[in-house]
Scaffold this motif. Structure first.
Motif, PDB file in Angstrom:
ATOM      1  N   ASP A   2       0.827  -1.208   0.000  1.00  0.00           N
ATOM      2  CA  ASP A   2       0.000   0.000   0.000  1.00  0.00           C
ATOM      3  C   ASP A   2       0.861   1.257   0.000  1.00  0.00           C
ATOM      4  O   ASP A   2       1.928   1.307   0.592  1.00  0.00           O
ATOM      5  N   THR A  19      -4.435   1.728  -5.998  1.00  0.00           N
ATOM      6  CA  THR A  19      -5.745   1.077  -6.116  1.00  0.00           C
ATOM      7  C   THR A  19      -5.633  -0.441  -6.158  1.00  0.00           C
ATOM      8  O   THR A  19      -6.549  -1.115  -6.590  1.00  0.00           O
ATOM      9  N   SER A  20      -4.507  -0.975  -5.691  1.00  0.00           N
ATOM     10  CA  SER A  20      -4.290  -2.422  -5.742  1.00  0.00           C
ATOM     11  C   SER A  20      -4.755  -3.100  -4.466  1.00  0.00           C
ATOM     12  O   SER A  20      -4.509  -2.603  -3.369  1.00  0.00           O
ATOM     13  N   ALA A  21      -5.413  -4.228  -4.618  1.00  0.00           N
ATOM     14  CA  ALA A  21      -5.739  -5.100  -3.494  1.00  0.00           C
ATOM     15  C   ALA A  21      -4.842  -6.323  -3.622  1.00  0.00           C
ATOM     16  O   ALA A  21      -4.943  -7.076  -4.593  1.00  0.00           O
ATOM     17  N   LYS A  29      -7.067  -7.424  -7.233  1.00  0.00           N
ATOM     18  CA  LYS A  29      -7.747  -6.503  -8.150  1.00  0.00           C
ATOM     19  C   LYS A  29      -7.003  -5.184  -8.193  1.00  0.00           C
ATOM     20  O   LYS A  29      -6.192  -4.885  -7.322  1.00  0.00           O
ATOM     21  N   ASP A  31      -8.722  -2.064  -8.752  1.00  0.00           N
ATOM     22  CA  ASP A  31      -9.645  -0.928  -8.675  1.00  0.00           C
ATOM     23  C   ASP A  31     -10.196  -0.716  -7.260  1.00  0.00           C
ATOM     24  O   ASP A  31     -11.318  -0.262  -7.079  1.00  0.00           O
ATOM     25  N   GLU A  32      -9.398  -1.013  -6.252  1.00  0.00           N
ATOM     26  CA  GLU A  32      -9.796  -0.832  -4.850  1.00  0.00           C
ATOM     27  C   GLU A  32      -9.666   0.643  -4.470  1.00  0.00           C
ATOM     28  O   GLU A  32      -8.603   1.244  -4.607  1.00  0.00           O
ATOM     29  N   ASP A  33     -10.770   1.235  -4.010  1.00  0.00           N
ATOM     30  CA  ASP A  33     -10.736   2.629  -3.570  1.00  0.00           C
ATOM     31  C   ASP A  33     -10.411   2.660  -2.083  1.00  0.00           C
ATOM     32  O   ASP A  33     -11.253   2.327  -1.247  1.00  0.00           O
ATOM     33  N   LYS A  34      -9.194   3.065  -1.742  1.00  0.00           N
ATOM     34  CA  LYS A  34      -8.746   3.128  -0.350  1.00  0.00           C
ATOM     35  C   LYS A  34      -8.965   4.514   0.247  1.00  0.00           C
ATOM     36  O   LYS A  34      -8.547   4.771   1.369  1.00  0.00           O
ATOM     37  N   ALA A  50      -6.620  -6.081   4.363  1.00  0.00           N
ATOM     38  CA  ALA A  50      -7.941  -5.719   3.818  1.00  0.00           C
ATOM     39  C   ALA A  50      -9.049  -5.832   4.860  1.00  0.00           C
ATOM     40  O   ALA A  50      -9.887  -4.936   4.980  1.00  0.00           O
ATOM     41  N   VAL A  54     -11.075  -2.455   6.206  1.00  0.00           N
ATOM     42  CA  VAL A  54     -12.515  -2.268   5.964  1.00  0.00           C
ATOM     43  C   VAL A  54     -13.300  -2.260   7.275  1.00  0.00           C
ATOM     44  O   VAL A  54     -14.119  -1.373   7.506  1.00  0.00           O
TER      45      VAL A  54
END
Length: 195
Positions: A2, A19-21, A29, A31-34, A50, A54
């Motif tokens: 991150d 935007t990486s998970a 993925k 397209d992760e919005d952190k 993760a 969250v």
């Protein structure tokens, strides 16, 4: 891996995250919005595992909204940052969250304006002008320190973010491919785009 960074301007705060998970050596993925909104004028930029990221953010956001409903008053950015720090400190002695975060916000009224806080998983909280976390921050913090000034404009700040992301992409071996930039000002939270 991150990466988060942020900077405070005269009348705005700008934050950037990858935007990486990722789980271990596998990218799940891209397209992760952190960059998670707390309310219309505050957001968390979160890094870490993760599940912890969250769960912790949802817990804090729900409690901030509950406070606003019960008391008919919104918490300031400083109050949300200190509440977050307190919850991380309490959890540290029970079941710690493996998450680092930036808290960015804009408060109206006297004593308001833009503010940016950095908080790590050990519940260390600091009010900052520029900040970052993750391996990418090793490359951008010295550059931000050199380029930042109290009256930085939004265009200058976006250019600083672009240069920082370019530096991370070119020098970090495990650099994520996409980054998201958002700005918080008197109008609320806006997405400036991907880098």
């Amino acid at each position: 891996m991150d990466f988060l960074c942020g900077l405070r301007g005269k009348d705005f705060v700008m934050v950037c995250s990858d935007t990486s998970a990722v789980q271990s050596v596998v990218t799940m993925k891209q397209d992760e919005d952190k960059l998670v909104p707390v309310d219309s004028h505050k957001l968390f930029a979160l890094s870490g595992e993760a599940g912890d990221r969250v769960n912790f953010s949802e817990y804090i956001i729900a409690n901030v909204r509950l406070y606003a409903l019960r008391n008919d008053a919104k918490l300031s950015t400083k109050a949300v940052a200190n509440f977050t720090r307190n919850e991380l400190a309490t959890a540290l002695r029970k079941s710690p969250y493996s998450t680092n975060l930036l808290m960015a916000g804009y408060d109206d009224g006297e004593g308001g304006g833009p503010s940016l806080y950095w908080c790590d998983y050990l519940a260390t909280l600091h009010h900052m002008n520029i900040c970052g976390t993750g391996y990418g921050s090793y490359f951008v913090l010295s550059m931000f320190d050199k380029l930042w000034h109290p009256n930085v404009t939004e265009a200058e700040a976006f250019e600083m973010m672009r240069k920082g992301v370019e530096e991370v992409k070119s020098r970090l071996v495990v650099a994520p491919p996409k980054y998201l930039v958002k700005v918080i000002d008197s109008k609320g939270i806006r997405t400036l785009g991907e880098l």
